[in-house]
Design an enzyme around this catalytic site. Sequence first.
Site, PDB file in Angstrom:
ATOM      1  N   ARG A 207     -10.601   3.014   7.089  1.00  0.00           N
ATOM      2  CA  ARG A 207     -10.793   2.704   5.659  1.00  0.00           C
ATOM      3  C   ARG A 207      -9.640   3.230   4.805  1.00  0.00           C
ATOM      4  O   ARG A 207      -9.839   3.696   3.688  1.00  0.00           O
ATOM      5  CB  ARG A 207     -12.102   3.306   5.133  1.00  0.00           C
ATOM      6  CG  ARG A 207     -13.358   2.684   5.682  1.00  0.00           C
ATOM      7  CD  ARG A 207     -13.500   1.236   5.224  1.00  0.00           C
ATOM      8  NE  ARG A 207     -14.848   0.752   5.386  1.00  0.00           N
ATOM      9  CZ  ARG A 207     -15.335   0.232   6.508  1.00  0.00           C
ATOM     10  NH1 ARG A 207     -14.565   0.139   7.574  1.00  0.00           N
ATOM     11  NH2 ARG A 207     -16.587  -0.200   6.550  1.00  0.00           N
TER      12      ARG A 207
ATOM     13  N   SER B 114     -21.519   0.015   2.028  1.00  0.00           N
ATOM     14  CA  SER B 114     -21.509   1.468   2.281  1.00  0.00           C
ATOM     15  C   SER B 114     -20.883   2.166   1.072  1.00  0.00           C
ATOM     16  O   SER B 114     -19.788   1.793   0.654  1.00  0.00           O
ATOM     17  CB  SER B 114     -20.650   1.808   3.495  1.00  0.00           C
ATOM     18  OG  SER B 114     -21.099   1.137   4.631  1.00  0.00           O
TER      19      SER B 114
ATOM     20  N   GLU C 297     -16.565   5.622  -0.279  1.00  0.00           N
ATOM     21  CA  GLU C 297     -15.898   4.498   0.362  1.00  0.00           C
ATOM     22  C   GLU C 297     -15.571   3.481  -0.722  1.00  0.00           C
ATOM     23  O   GLU C 297     -14.551   2.811  -0.689  1.00  0.00           O
ATOM     24  CB  GLU C 297     -16.836   3.878   1.414  1.00  0.00           C
ATOM     25  CG  GLU C 297     -16.160   2.988   2.432  1.00  0.00           C
ATOM     26  CD  GLU C 297     -16.264   1.517   2.096  1.00  0.00           C
ATOM     27  OE1 GLU C 297     -15.593   0.723   2.731  1.00  0.00           O
ATOM     28  OE2 GLU C 297     -17.018   1.152   1.183  1.00  0.00           O
TER      29      GLU C 297
HETATM   30  N1  EPU Z   1     -28.291   4.943  11.064  1.00  0.00           N
HETATM   31  C1  EPU Z   1     -29.545   5.471  10.891  1.00  0.00           C
HETATM   32  N2  EPU Z   1     -30.147   5.299   9.674  1.00  0.00           N
HETATM   33  C2  EPU Z   1     -29.549   4.628   8.644  1.00  0.00           C
HETATM   34  C3  EPU Z   1     -28.272   4.096   8.831  1.00  0.00           C
HETATM   35  C4  EPU Z   1     -27.651   4.259  10.073  1.00  0.00           C
HETATM   36  O1  EPU Z   1     -30.101   6.098  11.775  1.00  0.00           O
HETATM   37  O2  EPU Z   1     -30.171   4.537   7.571  1.00  0.00           O
HETATM   38  C5  EPU Z   1     -27.629   5.097  12.393  1.00  0.00           C
HETATM   39  C6  EPU Z   1     -27.597   3.775  13.171  1.00  0.00           C
HETATM   40  O3  EPU Z   1     -28.769   3.576  13.905  1.00  0.00           O
HETATM   41  C7  EPU Z   1     -26.380   3.951  14.049  1.00  0.00           C
HETATM   42  C8  EPU Z   1     -25.447   4.785  13.194  1.00  0.00           C
HETATM   43  O4  EPU Z   1     -26.254   5.457  12.216  1.00  0.00           O
HETATM   44  O5  EPU Z   1     -26.685   4.691  15.190  1.00  0.00           O
HETATM   45  C9  EPU Z   1     -24.361   3.947  12.511  1.00  0.00           C
HETATM   46  O6  EPU Z   1     -24.979   2.954  11.701  1.00  0.00           O
HETATM   47  P1  EPU Z   1     -24.367   1.465  11.564  1.00  0.00           P
HETATM   48  O7  EPU Z   1     -24.096   0.886  12.898  1.00  0.00           O
HETATM   49  O8  EPU Z   1     -25.234   0.680  10.637  1.00  0.00           O
HETATM   50  O9  EPU Z   1     -22.928   1.684  10.905  1.00  0.00           O
HETATM   51  P2  EPU Z   1     -22.408   2.652   9.730  1.00  0.00           P
HETATM   52  O10 EPU Z   1     -21.484   3.627  10.345  1.00  0.00           O
HETATM   53  O11 EPU Z   1     -23.519   3.175   8.907  1.00  0.00           O
HETATM   54  C10 EPU Z   1     -20.281   1.201   9.345  1.00  0.00           C
HETATM   55  C11 EPU Z   1     -19.515   0.603   8.181  1.00  0.00           C
HETATM   56  C12 EPU Z   1     -20.200  -0.674   7.717  1.00  0.00           C
HETATM   57  C13 EPU Z   1     -20.245  -1.658   8.879  1.00  0.00           C
HETATM   58  C14 EPU Z   1     -21.028  -0.989  10.035  1.00  0.00           C
HETATM   59  C15 EPU Z   1     -21.079  -1.848  11.272  1.00  0.00           C
HETATM   60  C16 EPU Z   1     -18.498   2.512   7.060  1.00  0.00           C
HETATM   61  C17 EPU Z   1     -18.456   3.344   5.824  1.00  0.00           C
HETATM   62  N3  EPU Z   1     -19.440   1.553   7.081  1.00  0.00           N
HETATM   63  O12 EPU Z   1     -21.553   1.596   8.863  1.00  0.00           O
HETATM   64  O13 EPU Z   1     -19.401  -1.245   6.691  1.00  0.00           O
HETATM   65  O14 EPU Z   1     -20.864  -2.875   8.522  1.00  0.00           O
HETATM   66  O15 EPU Z   1     -20.370   0.254  10.377  1.00  0.00           O
HETATM   67  O16 EPU Z   1     -19.857  -1.795  11.934  1.00  0.00           O
HETATM   68  O17 EPU Z   1     -17.682   2.718   7.967  1.00  0.00           O
HETATM   69  C18 EPU Z   1     -19.096  -1.362   4.314  1.00  0.00           C
HETATM   70  O18 EPU Z   1     -17.995  -0.859   4.481  1.00  0.00           O
HETATM   71  O19 EPU Z   1     -19.504  -1.652   3.157  1.00  0.00           O
HETATM   72  C19 EPU Z   1     -19.960  -1.607   5.459  1.00  0.00           C
HETATM   73  C20 EPU Z   1     -21.181  -2.103   5.320  1.00  0.00           C
END
Ligand code: EPU
Length: 341
Positions: free
Chosen positions: A165, A238, A335
């Site tokens: 990012r 995010s 972010e």
């Molecule tokens: N998780 C939870 N509870 C929640 C949210 C997440 O337990 O409420 C756990 C999930 O089960 C998983 C882990 O946390 O094990 C990561 O969650 P997720 O795969 O949804 O990805 P993230 O790291 O929360 C990032 C990006 C997203 C992108 C997703 C999928 C960032 C800041 N965000 O989210 O990007 O869609 O990965 O690759 O890196 C954005 O930038 O606006 C965005 C949505």
Amino acid sequence: MTISENVVIAPYTTFKIGGPARFFCIVTNDDELVEAVTFAKEKAVRFIVLGGGSNVLFSDDGFNGLIIKNEMMGKTFTDDGTLYSVVDANAGEDWDEFVALTVEKDLFGIENLSSIPGKVGAAPVQNIGAYGAEVGKVVASVRVLDTETMKFVELSFVDCKFSYRDSIFKHEKGRYIVTKVRFRLCKQGEVNIGYKDLAHFFADRKIAKPSLKEVRNAIIEIRKNKLPDWKVWGTAGSFFKNPIVTAEVFAELQKKYPELPGYPESDGRIKVSLGWILDKVCDAKGLTLGNVSTYEKQALVLVAKPGATATEVINFSNELMKRVREKTGLIIEGEVEWAVV
Ligand code: EPU
């Protein structure tokens, strides 16, 4: 090109928040962009370039400068006879329409970035990433207006300094305005379905080798089920970055929270899932204060009801930052870009 005054910014952002901009214009080509920046310099006001407004939070007081909405359109696909195609897209092109076209043309590299709101010009700025892919990995170069010299220049992949990012565009804030992005997309690549949600999606359906189109459709479906529809909610996806910590800090956190997900970075540090912390440690999934909540299905995403103010969003995010710091000691970063008045 017309430069308007006192234009309310809210409708130009997916948060649907933000007071009036002192000046506002839409640019569709290089000359108009130069004209707009020259105007801001002559008036001695700051300028901000807006694409889809999907990663920004403007103040309720608006912006005391010039908003330049980039609507430079056009894209070209060039098959240079190698394994790769060179694809140029101007900054104002819709990101997801562009992704759809690359998939239609059987080009590999950005299919996992399907369904991300925004414009092409913003993609390299924050090095958009999702489902194991990052745009920086397939960017060959970025054409920009260097607003210090007022010359158009081509920044190479190396010049862009991409990381999670992050890119040069965030550090040299306001200096470079993206006009066009050149991608290098593979004609005979392989799909990347290693990310947990994607792997489960195809395992459930017993599809071992999905096509490009199937990957794109899967991502659209996964995102639809997990992320709020920005056409309905005020949101910028995010709100915070996932924090990156040393292996030692991660080991300490894991002692306390053995199930905390972490992903190794190339430098040996670990990217920690803040969504998990907000949800499982801070009990903040679905938390609501006034008009602002964390999304009920993804705690890293903030959603705002109609009528919400930027002040409410900032107060809410401060509360989340405090909870995370108290429970884990982690200092988290936004972010979403906060535009200063
Ligand atoms: N998780 C939870 N509870 C929640 C949210 C997440 O337990 O409420 C756990 C999930 O089960 C998983 C882990 O946390 O094990 C990561 O969650 P997720 O795969 O949804 O990805 P993230 O790291 O929360 C990032 C990006 C997203 C992108 C997703 C999928 C960032 C800041 N965000 O989210 O990007 O869609 O990965 O690759 O890196 C954005 O930038 O606006 C965005 C949505």
